[in-house]
Structures are given as structure tokens and as C-alpha cells.
Enzyme design. Structure first.
Site, PDB file in Angstrom:
ATOM      1  N   TYR A  44      68.619  22.093  64.975  1.00  0.00           N
ATOM      2  CA  TYR A  44      67.998  20.944  65.641  1.00  0.00           C
ATOM      3  C   TYR A  44      67.656  19.869  64.617  1.00  0.00           C
ATOM      4  O   TYR A  44      67.941  18.677  64.825  1.00  0.00           O
ATOM      5  CB  TYR A  44      66.734  21.379  66.386  1.00  0.00           C
ATOM      6  CG  TYR A  44      66.022  20.236  67.070  1.00  0.00           C
ATOM      7  CD1 TYR A  44      66.278  19.929  68.398  1.00  0.00           C
ATOM      8  CD2 TYR A  44      65.111  19.443  66.378  1.00  0.00           C
ATOM      9  CE1 TYR A  44      65.646  18.867  69.024  1.00  0.00           C
ATOM     10  CE2 TYR A  44      64.481  18.372  66.985  1.00  0.00           C
ATOM     11  CZ  TYR A  44      64.748  18.092  68.308  1.00  0.00           C
ATOM     12  OH  TYR A  44      64.125  17.027  68.910  1.00  0.00           O
ATOM     13  N   LYS A 122      51.314  25.021  57.996  1.00  0.00           N
ATOM     14  CA  LYS A 122      51.830  24.524  59.278  1.00  0.00           C
ATOM     15  C   LYS A 122      52.014  25.726  60.206  1.00  0.00           C
ATOM     16  O   LYS A 122      52.996  26.457  60.110  1.00  0.00           O
ATOM     17  CB  LYS A 122      53.146  23.767  59.089  1.00  0.00           C
ATOM     18  CG  LYS A 122      53.640  23.084  60.364  1.00  0.00           C
ATOM     19  CD  LYS A 122      54.883  22.223  60.084  1.00  0.00           C
ATOM     20  CE  LYS A 122      55.321  21.503  61.351  1.00  0.00           C
ATOM     21  NZ  LYS A 122      55.714  22.424  62.423  1.00  0.00           N
ATOM     22  N   GLU A 177      45.979  24.212  66.784  1.00  0.00           N
ATOM     23  CA  GLU A 177      47.170  24.983  67.136  1.00  0.00           C
ATOM     24  C   GLU A 177      46.761  26.316  67.743  1.00  0.00           C
ATOM     25  O   GLU A 177      45.892  27.016  67.209  1.00  0.00           O
ATOM     26  CB  GLU A 177      48.014  25.241  65.881  1.00  0.00           C
ATOM     27  CG  GLU A 177      49.462  25.523  66.150  1.00  0.00           C
ATOM     28  CD  GLU A 177      50.290  24.256  66.347  1.00  0.00           C
ATOM     29  OE1 GLU A 177      51.488  24.388  66.639  1.00  0.00           O
ATOM     30  OE2 GLU A 177      49.737  23.150  66.206  1.00  0.00           O
ATOM     31  N   CYS A 411      73.913  57.017  80.847  1.00  0.00           N
ATOM     32  CA  CYS A 411      72.892  57.188  79.813  1.00  0.00           C
ATOM     33  C   CYS A 411      73.487  57.868  78.584  1.00  0.00           C
ATOM     34  O   CYS A 411      74.127  58.925  78.705  1.00  0.00           O
ATOM     35  CB  CYS A 411      71.733  58.017  80.361  1.00  0.00           C
ATOM     36  SG  CYS A 411      70.471  58.413  79.129  1.00  0.00           S
ATOM     37  N   CYS A 414      71.566  61.573  78.499  1.00  0.00           N
ATOM     38  CA  CYS A 414      71.729  62.617  79.519  1.00  0.00           C
ATOM     39  C   CYS A 414      72.956  62.426  80.403  1.00  0.00           C
ATOM     40  O   CYS A 414      73.302  63.315  81.183  1.00  0.00           O
ATOM     41  CB  CYS A 414      70.483  62.693  80.391  1.00  0.00           C
ATOM     42  SG  CYS A 414      70.251  61.250  81.461  1.00  0.00           S
ATOM     43  N   CYS A 429      67.699  54.209  82.527  1.00  0.00           N
ATOM     44  CA  CYS A 429      67.990  55.564  82.991  1.00  0.00           C
ATOM     45  C   CYS A 429      66.779  56.032  83.789  1.00  0.00           C
ATOM     46  O   CYS A 429      65.654  56.002  83.285  1.00  0.00           O
ATOM     47  CB  CYS A 429      68.228  56.501  81.802  1.00  0.00           C
ATOM     48  SG  CYS A 429      68.354  58.250  82.269  1.00  0.00           S
ATOM     49  N   CYS A 434      65.506  63.226  81.363  1.00  0.00           N
ATOM     50  CA  CYS A 434      66.372  62.750  80.274  1.00  0.00           C
ATOM     51  C   CYS A 434      65.779  63.177  78.931  1.00  0.00           C
ATOM     52  O   CYS A 434      64.618  62.871  78.632  1.00  0.00           O
ATOM     53  CB  CYS A 434      66.479  61.233  80.339  1.00  0.00           C
ATOM     54  SG  CYS A 434      67.352  60.497  78.945  1.00  0.00           S
TER      55      CYS A 434
END
Length: 679
Positions: A44, A122, A177, A411, A414, A429, A434
């Protein structure tokens, strides 16, 4: 490389400037209004500086909607508008010491003499304005577009660092801030990821998104903090310099960042910049540069401001700490709540003082947006100086045979089908048996903030589960010494020590057990509130959704999760088994109806804990201090009353000694706790 503006025609410059305005304004909208930037700050800044360059060469190209003429974002729907009588400006940026020197040279040439400067960190957060009338907080607002912001009074009143009443009856408008500390940010993202919710990109976005919540209870839970550093009108203050103004702010009751310094030369300024560029990873909050301000307040007033920025201050932006590395693999792992998370595995690189070889890719949507592939060269940085994150892919170095990542449908632990629950971005899952979820649940149960079973970590739990010695949390309390001795690297003494830790955890108060059970949306604070209210697990299991929702305005989401958890027959069986092995299921802490001890020496004191504590856990110490009226802070400042230092205390202890703040060692604090218990 872009053409130099002085070699371009007006038409060429106009076309490029129009394209830059469109791109930058879209990025600004994402950053300010959606709290979800899709581009790195450095990218930016590069585009912005190019637009400035074009507009300076061709002033006729400047338009009212140019990002160079705007401050902040728009006012978000859902909040009342607040007009700033004195606009909240942004700061000009420089990116090198040479540019900073040029700024100072221009300023001093303008005023005709050398100037002292106040150097400040800052803070990477959200600009905030606080209005006090006769010393009483009456309004809090965001910067918005600099002239009109959002009324967030209800939200800022939940932030502990913001005083509701000043120590003097002043009518003032103070600016500063609002930020989210690194630890709070990491914990919040961990909770969101476990719940299948989108994570925040960095602490700044998390702070901004939190302040703009329509439910102030959410704000209260997320541990925001503030540093105040400016005022709309200097008249109510006695201070004549920026540095004295900060000290006066602290005397009024505001939180200020104590790490400011008056510089009498540019050598002092550059030394300050170098110091905090190196210290940045160690700070408890994110910073993205240094702000240099002319110190005399009368000089600030006489220099004034442009339409967008003050002429007496400038921000020195740190360069992005990014390192290229090779993406070797992507691992999909299952957490205790069933969320399946992709993790990038990379060639190790040094980043912000640590070696980094892994970075979360969060969820399938994130993977698709980044389009990372095995074999890619990626740029790695730390979001908010904390979390390793892939910022971009070097497409020029992408292998020709690189393929898009395949999103799993089953998964990895499992083999059960993975699902997308409504309103979630995560894969999940939903098999309660599991193995990965069971093991992660055991690790959580034994963790410090839960049952605090010292020595029972992931390595031992993995062996216990693999050897079928433990399949649920109740099984931990049936372990024998003979069983532990069958594990790798467990000897006689360590087995006895672990059994002692397990046995000690039977006596924990109910809130630790509730948190340890891993009920969705129930963190340590919620667990304590629930335990205080109901007293026993039987009373909680019999409670209705409405009863739970009414606790301290807890709400329906948490209440529904608790009710659904205890509706399970398997959970009922587990609770009976825990009681059968003598695990306590009653609340043993201070009553919810008993106010904090206002007669305690600690009442009203600001206390900081640092170092390793041997006799008790940090959460236990924090709870004890809070019950005795203290406020436990995360960092040391001039407002700190006491620092309790365990072993290996570092920078916080040093700062306390520099500021001449009272320091207790663990032995003295332990003795105070014992005396209180006997009183």
C-alpha cells in the site's frame, strides 16, 4: 520500473493516477471499513508514495477523493455519527532515516532554530477519541474520516485502561490508540480457529473489529487496552511540552506508553529508532514504527497542520521483516473441537528473532485465496510481530508441475467424512471418538489453566492413548505406577511425581473442571462465572438454557452450547466416573455475590506478574489478586504499584527497577497469601 513523472505527459500521469486512486481507495475501504485488509502495508505504502509523486509533479491531478486528501475510513452503519470539532488527523510517513532527516531539516529551517523532539512508539491499533466533561467520561468515538467518526461509548466503557472519571474535573477531548495485546490476540485467534470462525489477520484488525461490535459484552471479553497521546485543545492542561503532556495524562488516570523519550539531537532520534526496531518482538503489543513530534506544545500550535497531517510530527515506518522460504508440505491436523487446520511446512528461516518453519493456513478459503502450492517460494512475515504468516507467493519461481492443494474430504485422524457447519469457514470432523480429538482433549484437560496436572503433556498423553491406558479424562485418575513405568522415558521418580500431580488435581474447584472438559465457547472466565452461580455440577446439569443465559448477561450462544453438552448420555456417564474417582465437582472460590475485598492492601493497586512462579500458577495468582481488589496488568508503567517477580524475570523487572516501583519476590507474595488465609 515506473516512469519518472517529469518524463510523462499529463495524459499518461492522469491515467496512472486514476488507476492508483481506484486501487488505493478499495484497499482503504477494506482496511478501515471492513477491518480485513487484502494487501500488505508495504505494498500500500509503495502505491501511495507513487500517487503522491504524480500529484506533486502534476498538481492539477489532485482530486477530493484522492487517498492523499483523506483521513481514515467511512462511518459504519449501526453506530451514531460523531462530529469531531477539531479533526482527528493522520500522520505523514517516511521510510528511511534520510527522509526523516529531510523532514527535520525543513521544520527547523521553518522555525529558525534547533528543536527538541519527543519520540514515541507507533502503536498498531485504532485511533480513538475520548470526551470528558467535568472529569466524567461522556463519549468515545473512532476517527472515521477525520471529521465524522462512530459513537462507541458503550464499548469503550468496558476497557479497563480507560478511566470513567479523571482525577481533576477537566472538560477535554483526548486522543490515543486502542490496541489488542499480542497475548490476547493469539488467544482470540486460537479460540476462533477452534470454533471454526475466521481468524483476524493481525492485532490491529482484531482491535478494530472488536471496537465495532454492536454487543459490548464481546468487547469486554477481548481484553483491549489503550495508550493516550494527544489532545484536541491544549488549553485545559498545564503541560507545555509533549513529554510533560504524557506525564499529565498519567496523573489524570490515563494509560500512556511509558517508553517515550525526549531527543535533543538527531543522533538521539536514530538511536531510539534502532533500539525499538530491535526490541519490537519483545514488546507486549504491536508497533509498526516510531512517531517523532516537536516537543514544545506552543510550537506544535504555531506550525499547525495541512488538510490531512500535522506539520509538527512524522511517522517513521519500519521496513517489513519478510523472508523468502520454500514451501515443502502442507499438513492437515485435527484440533480438540474437530476443526481440521492446514499448516504450511517450510524450510526454516530466521524471522523477528526466532526460527520459523511452520505457519497456519487457517482454513480452505484461506488456502484458495493464497493459492499456495507445494514447491512454491513464499514470503514469510509475522502478523502483528507474533504469528508467522505467508504474505505472498513468488509466482516467477513456481515449479511448472506445481498443483493446487487438494482439500481433504475425510478426517486425517479417523477417516470420518468432514463437514462444513453453518456459518463456519472451517472443515470439521464431528466424530466424538476421533483419536486426535480425544488426545487434544486430554492435553487441554491437563493444561495449566484447566486441571493443571504438571508433567502431563502431549508426549505422555500420546503414549497413554496409544497403549490404551487412557481413553477419557476419568481414566487419568485410574492410572497406576506400574502402568506409567511402561511408557518411554518414564522412570520411578517421574512416575511418582506425575501420580502426585494427578492426585492433587482431584481437589481443584469446579471452574477448572468445567474449563478442562472443553465445552464449546466456555473459556476460563465463563467457567468461573458458571461455577460461581450454580455451585455444583449437578445444579448446572439441571439448569435451563434461560438460567445460564441470564448469568452476567452471558447470552444464548454460550448457554445453548452448555445445555447441549450436558444433554449427552456420554457426558453424564463421564461426570459419574469423575465423581467415582473423587474428582471435586463443587465450586470452592469466592462467592459471586461477595464484592472484591475493598479493605485489602491490594484494593485499587495495579499489579504486574512476571517471571516463573513455583508455588502457584499465574492464573491462580491473578484470581487471588483480583479477589482482593487489585487490577492485574500486562506491562509495567509509571502507574504500576507493585511487580511480583518470579525466577527468570526479564525486562518487566528491569523496567520496574528503573521506574523505582516496589518489587516483591515470590516468597513475600506467598507469605502474604498465607497470612490472609489465616486471618
Amino acid at each position: 520500473m515506473a516512469d519518472k513523472p517529469n518524463t510523462m505527459t499529463v495524459e499518461q500521469a492522469a491515467d496512472e493516477a486514476a488507476a492508483l486512486r481506484q486501487t488505493l481507495n478499495e484497499w482503504r475501504r477494506q482496511y478501515y471499513d471492513e477491518d480485513a485488509p487484502n494487501v500488505e502495508d508495504s505494498v500500500y505504502d509503495q502505491k501511495y508514495e507513487r500517487l503522491v509523486e504524480l500529484e506533486q509533479t502534476f498538481p492539477q491531478l489532485v482530486t477530493p477523493d484522492s487517498p492523499t486528501q483523506l483521513v481514515g475510513g467511512t462511518v459504519k452503519a449501526g453506530f451514531d455519527k460523531v462530529t469531531h470539532e477539531i479533526p482527528m488527523l493522520s500522520l505523514g510517513d517516511v521510510f528511511s532515516q534520510a527522509e526523516l532527516q529531510e523532514f527535520v531539516d525543513r521544520l527547523e529551517q521553518n522555525v529558525g532554530h534547533p528543536v527538541d523532539y519527543n519520540c514515541e512508539l507507533k502503536i498498531d491499533g485504532l485511533a480513538l477519541s475520548l470526551r470528558y466533561e467535568d472529569g466524567v467520561l461522556v463519549q468515545g468515538s473512532t476517527r472515521g474520516n477525520g471529521t465524522v467518526g462512530e459513537d462507541i461509548t458503550a464499548n469503550i466503557k468496558t476497557i479497563k485502561s480507560i478511566p470513567q472519571r479523571l482525577t481533576r474535573p477537566l472538560t477535554i477531548d483526548v486522543r490515543g490508540e486502542c490496541y489488542m495485546p499480542k497475548a490476547a490476540f493469539a488467544a482470540l485467534n486460537e479460540r476462533r480457529e477452534a470454533a471454526g470462525e475466521p481468524v483476524f489477520a493481525n492485532p490491529r484488525n482484531a482491535a478494530a473489529g472488536t471496537l465495532r461490535q454492536l454487543d459490548s459484552r464481546v468487547v469486554a471479553e477481548r481484553q483491549l487496552s489503550t495508550f493516550m497521546y494527544n489532545i484536541a485543545d491544549y488549553e485545559p492542561l498545564t503541560a507545555r511540552t509533549q513529554s510533560d503532556m504524557l506525564t499529565e495524562f498519567a496523573d489524570l488516570g490515563f494509560a500512556i506508553n511509558p517508553d517515550f523519550k525526549v531527543a535533543h539531537s538527531m543522533a538521539d532520534v536514530f538511536s531510539y529508532i534502532d533500539h525499538y526496531q530491535n526490541e519490537r518482538p519483545e514488546l507486549a503489543y504491536g508497533i509498526d514504527g516510531i512517531v517523532i513530534k516537536a516537543n514544545p506544545l506552543p510550537l506544535q500550535r504555531s506550525l499547525g497542520a495541512t488538510v490531512k497531517v500535522p506539520r509538527w510530527a512524522i511517522a517513521f515506518k519500519f521496513p517489513p521483516d519478510e523472508q523468502p522460504t520454500l514451501l515443502k508440505d502442507v499438513e492437515w491436523t485435527v484440533g480438540r473441537t474437530g476443526v481440521v487446520t492446514p499448516t504450511a511446512v517450510m524450510e526454516p528461516v530466521q524471522l523477528a528473532g526466532t526460527t520459523v518453519a511452520r505457519a497456519s493456513l487457517h482454513n480452505p478459503d484461506y488456502v484458495a485465496a493464497k493459492d499456495v502450492r507445494i514447491g512454491d517460494t513464499v514470503l514469510l512475515h509475522k502478523a502483528g510481530d507474533i504469528i508467522p504468516e505467508i504474505s505472498s507467493v513468488d509466482l516467477a519461481k513456481r515449479p511448472k508441475d506445481a498443483q493446487p492443494l487438494v482439500i481433504p474430504t475425510t478426517c486425517p485422524s479417523c477417516g470420518a467424512p468432514l463437514v462444513h457447519l453453518e456459518d463456519e469457514v472451517a472443515l470439521r470432523c464431528i466424530n466424538p471418538k476421533c483419536p486426535a480429538q480425544v488426545q487434544e482433549g486430554l492435553v487441554h484437560f491437563a493444561s495449566r489453566n484447566a486441571m493443571n496436572i504438571d508433567g502431563l503433556g502431549p508426549r505422555i498423553i500420546a503414549q497413554l492413548y496409544a497403549n490404551r491406558l487412557v481413553s477419557d479424562v476419568a481414566g487419568l485418575y485410574r492410572l497406576t505406577k506400574a502402568q506409567l513405568l511402561t511408557l518411554d522415558k518414564i522412570k520411578d521418580k517421574s512416575a511418582e511425581k506425575l501420580l502426585t500431580a494427578i492426585d492433587r488435581s482431584r481437589d481443584n474447584s469446579l471452574e477448572r473442571l468445567l474449563f478442562g472438559l472443553g465445552i464449546r465457547h466456555v473459556g476460563a472466565k465463563v467457567a468461573r462465572l458458571i461455577a460461581q452461580h450454580f455451585g455444583t455440577i449437578e445444579a448446572l446439569m439441571a439448569a435451563s438454557q434461560e438460567e445460564i443465559a441470564a448469568i452476567d448477561s452471558m447470552g444464548d450462544v454460550i448457554a445453548n452450547a452448555v445445555v447441549q453438552y450436558f444433554e449427552s448420555d456420554e457426558v453424564h456417564t463421564l461426570i459419574r466416573e469423575l465423581q467415582a474417582v473423587n474428582v471435586n465437582t463443587t465450586y470452592q472460590g469466592p462467592s459471586a455475590t461477595v464484592a472484591e475485598d475493598s479493605n485489602s492492601w491490594f484494593a485499587g493497586k495495579r499489579v504486574v506478574l512476571t517471571g516463573k512462579l513455583e508455588s502457584f500458577t499465574r492464573p491462580d495468582a491473578t484470581q487471588w489478586l483480583q479477589a482482593h481488589g487489585a487490577t492485574v496488568m500486562g506491562s509495567v508503567s509509571k502507574k504500576t504499584d507493585l511487580v511480583i517477580a518470579g525466577s527468570d524475570a526479564g525486562s518487566k523487572l528491569q523496567k520496574a527497577q528503573q521506574l523505582d516501583i516496589t518489587v516483591w519476590d515470590e516468597a513475600r507474595f506467598s507469605e502474604t497469601m498465607r497470612e490472609d488465609a489465616q486471618a
